[in-house]
Motif scaffolding. Structure first.
Motif, PDB file in Angstrom:
ATOM      1  N   PRO A  33      27.554  49.990  70.870  1.00  0.00           N
ATOM      2  CA  PRO A  33      26.652  48.838  70.903  1.00  0.00           C
ATOM      3  C   PRO A  33      26.923  47.908  72.076  1.00  0.00           C
ATOM      4  CG  PRO A  33      27.456  49.206  68.683  1.00  0.00           C
ATOM      5  CD  PRO A  33      28.222  50.130  69.574  1.00  0.00           C
ATOM      6  N   THR A  34      25.884  47.239  72.526  1.00  0.00           N
ATOM      7  CA  THR A  34      25.981  46.346  73.674  1.00  0.00           C
ATOM      8  C   THR A  34      26.972  45.221  73.419  1.00  0.00           C
ATOM      9  OG1 THR A  34      23.673  46.839  74.181  1.00  0.00           O
ATOM     10  CG2 THR A  34      24.634  44.907  75.253  1.00  0.00           C
ATOM     11  N   THR A  35      27.026  44.710  72.203  1.00  0.00           N
ATOM     12  CA  THR A  35      27.952  43.607  71.905  1.00  0.00           C
ATOM     13  C   THR A  35      29.399  44.030  72.118  1.00  0.00           C
ATOM     14  OG1 THR A  35      27.784  44.294  69.594  1.00  0.00           O
ATOM     15  CG2 THR A  35      26.462  42.407  70.276  1.00  0.00           C
ATOM     16  N   ILE A  36      29.749  45.226  71.685  1.00  0.00           N
ATOM     17  CA  ILE A  36      31.108  45.734  71.881  1.00  0.00           C
ATOM     18  C   ILE A  36      31.366  45.966  73.355  1.00  0.00           C
ATOM     19  CG2 ILE A  36      32.644  47.685  71.423  1.00  0.00           C
ATOM     20  CD1 ILE A  36      31.370  48.003  68.721  1.00  0.00           C
ATOM     21  N   LEU A  37      30.399  46.560  74.045  1.00  0.00           N
ATOM     22  CA  LEU A  37      30.578  46.882  75.457  1.00  0.00           C
ATOM     23  C   LEU A  37      30.748  45.632  76.302  1.00  0.00           C
ATOM     24  CD1 LEU A  37      30.683  49.170  77.494  1.00  0.00           C
ATOM     25  CD2 LEU A  37      28.208  49.021  77.715  1.00  0.00           C
ATOM     26  N   ASN A  38      29.946  44.600  76.048  1.00  0.00           N
ATOM     27  CA  ASN A  38      30.055  43.367  76.823  1.00  0.00           C
ATOM     28  C   ASN A  38      31.411  42.710  76.633  1.00  0.00           C
ATOM     29  OD1 ASN A  38      27.493  43.651  77.860  1.00  0.00           O
ATOM     30  ND2 ASN A  38      26.531  42.290  76.369  1.00  0.00           N
ATOM     31  N   GLU A  39      31.895  42.681  75.402  1.00  0.00           N
ATOM     32  CA  GLU A  39      33.198  42.076  75.140  1.00  0.00           C
ATOM     33  C   GLU A  39      34.306  42.887  75.791  1.00  0.00           C
ATOM     34  OE1 GLU A  39      36.023  39.422  73.822  1.00  0.00           O
ATOM     35  OE2 GLU A  39      33.837  39.278  73.990  1.00  0.00           O
ATOM     36  N   PHE A  40      34.175  44.205  75.779  1.00  0.00           N
ATOM     37  CA  PHE A  40      35.161  45.086  76.423  1.00  0.00           C
ATOM     38  C   PHE A  40      35.223  44.819  77.919  1.00  0.00           C
ATOM     39  CE2 PHE A  40      36.034  49.105  78.636  1.00  0.00           C
ATOM     40  CZ  PHE A  40      37.309  49.358  78.153  1.00  0.00           C
ATOM     41  N   ILE A  41      34.057  44.711  78.563  1.00  0.00           N
ATOM     42  CA  ILE A  41      34.014  44.445  79.996  1.00  0.00           C
ATOM     43  C   ILE A  41      34.619  43.082  80.308  1.00  0.00           C
ATOM     44  CG2 ILE A  41      32.469  44.074  81.963  1.00  0.00           C
ATOM     45  CD1 ILE A  41      30.573  46.121  80.705  1.00  0.00           C
ATOM     46  N   ASN A  42      34.320  42.085  79.492  1.00  0.00           N
ATOM     47  CA  ASN A  42      34.879  40.759  79.724  1.00  0.00           C
ATOM     48  C   ASN A  42      36.397  40.769  79.627  1.00  0.00           C
ATOM     49  OD1 ASN A  42      32.381  39.552  80.094  1.00  0.00           O
ATOM     50  ND2 ASN A  42      32.146  39.037  77.933  1.00  0.00           N
ATOM     51  N   LEU A  43      36.941  41.529  78.677  1.00  0.00           N
ATOM     52  CA  LEU A  43      38.383  41.560  78.496  1.00  0.00           C
ATOM     53  C   LEU A  43      39.087  42.278  79.644  1.00  0.00           C
ATOM     54  CD1 LEU A  43      38.939  42.215  74.683  1.00  0.00           C
ATOM     55  CD2 LEU A  43      39.518  40.182  75.989  1.00  0.00           C
TER      56      LEU A  43
END
Length: 376
Positions: free
Chosen positions: A89-99
């Motif tokens: 999901p996009t929500t997981i992916l965005n948080e992963f990229i931010n981290l």
């Protein structure tokens, strides 16, 4: 305006009109027949998809019509749970990229990040810039760089992140599930990236610094014995005397064990510690967020011995550290189109979830490295 039964209604003031100095300034009505449609254009960001993905990662259950979303509009090829797996999901992916953009992988955080098509030869000169003086009447002419023999080509290398199934299965809330899966993915990704930057073979994976023959061909290799490594005058004579001015803003890469055993034990003839006075050495090894330091006024990025061998365990001729300008020395080309695939491991008799991603890494400027080699 309307006219009913011969009566002109244009002079009738609406009941909800706004009057300013006796003049109608505005009248507003809201039709109960009009509805506002709010649609999420990203099918991987909906709560329905996030919940379906959580069920898939925990139990393998596939929600028909939700997980099997056609990805042809994104990548030109479909991806579903029967081929590549469920798209993360996009929500997981965005948080992963931010981290991962934060300071987790000491090497990964330093190098240059690109997002260009794979299998395309990119001249090194295209990834660098030059400075030209101009006057009020002239502009810098286009320069004919001649033949460009140096290029970098990033491949479509597949990588995977295996996720702890036992932990994820016990999580019941979607927010906690998404935070935990991001944490697990991030740790695994950082370890893989740091290892690939240093040791990647280039065969179906990143080409690491220690396996790129162009770096050794530059001759920028400094051999040091244990006694020389602990002698600040040897550092000045053997290392800094060979370092051009253009590369003096770089940084060191060392395992912490090497720093502890050799750099922080520098002493004079009377065994008085002089490492701080002579080299300005400072190490924040007790800081969990930023455990690095400074050496001769340059940054140190610390790595684990499994990434770079420490001096004591290394064999003669092994690289035990290096000096570089990371942003111009190495680049990682990433495609964050992660998918999650679930399978049963017959050897361990357990279900395994793994995230799949396309990533590659290459040395950009081999002359920007000065390798430190152990000498017996």
């Amino acid at each position: 305006e309307t006219e009913a039964a011969g009566v002109d209604t244009r002079s009738v003031v609406p009941a909800n009109a706004t009057l300013v100095n006796g003049t109608v300034a505005g009248s507003y009505t809201q039709s109960t027949n009009l509805t506002q449609a709010r649609e999420n254009s990203d099918p991987y960001a909906t709560m329905e998809y996030r919940q379906a993905f959580m069920r898939y990662a925990q139990t393998g259950a596939q929600t028909a019509g939700v997980l099997e979303v056609d990805m042809s509009t994104r990548d030109g090829s479909p991806a579903n749970t029967t081929t590549l797996g469920a798209t993360i999901p996009t929500t997981i992916l965005n948080e992963f990229i931010n981290l991962i953009r934060k300071r987790y992988g000491n090497l990964y955080a330093k190098v240059r990040k690109l997002n260009i098509p794979g299998a395309v030869k990119v001249p090194i000169s295209d990834l660098q810039a030059t400075f030209k003086w101009i006057t009020e009447d002239t502009v810098a002419p286009r320069q004919d760089g001649g033949k460009i023999n140096e290029f970098v080509m990033f491949e479509y290398n597949m990588a995977e992140i295996r996720v702890s199934q036992s932990l994820l299965s016990s999580i019941v809330t979607i927010d906690l599930f998404e935070r935990e899966i991001v944490r697990i993915m991030m740790i695994a990704y950082m370890q893989a990236m740091d290892t690939g930057i240093v040791k990647g073979t280039g065969n179906g994976q990143m080409l690491g610094i220690l396996n790129d023959p162009r770096i050794l061909a530059t001759g920028n290799v400094i051999e040091m014995t244990a006694a020389e490594f602990s002698d600040w005058t040897a550092w000045r004579k053997k290392f800094f005397a060979k370092l051009p001015l253009g590369y003096r803003e770089g940084e060191f890469i060392f395992p912490l064990a090497t720093v502890d055993a050799y750099l922080e034990t520098m002493a004079d003839a009377n065994n008085n510690p002089i490492f701080r006075q002579a080299t300005g050495l400072e190490v924040n090894d007790g800081d969990r967020i930023n455990p690095n330091g400074r050496f001769f006024g340059r940054d140190i990025s610390l790595v684990e011995p499994d990434i770079v061998a420490d001096f004591d365990t290394a064999s003669s001729g092994d690289i035990i550290g290096w000096y570089w300008l990371p942003e111009e020395a190495y680049a990682i080309n990433e495609n964050f189109g992660f998918t999650m695939r679930r399978y049963f491991d017959e050897e361990t008799n357990e279900w395994v979830d793994k995230a799949i991603v396309v990533v590659d890494g290459k040395v950009l400027n081999p002359t920007g490295y000065y390798l430190l080699k152990k000498k017996a």
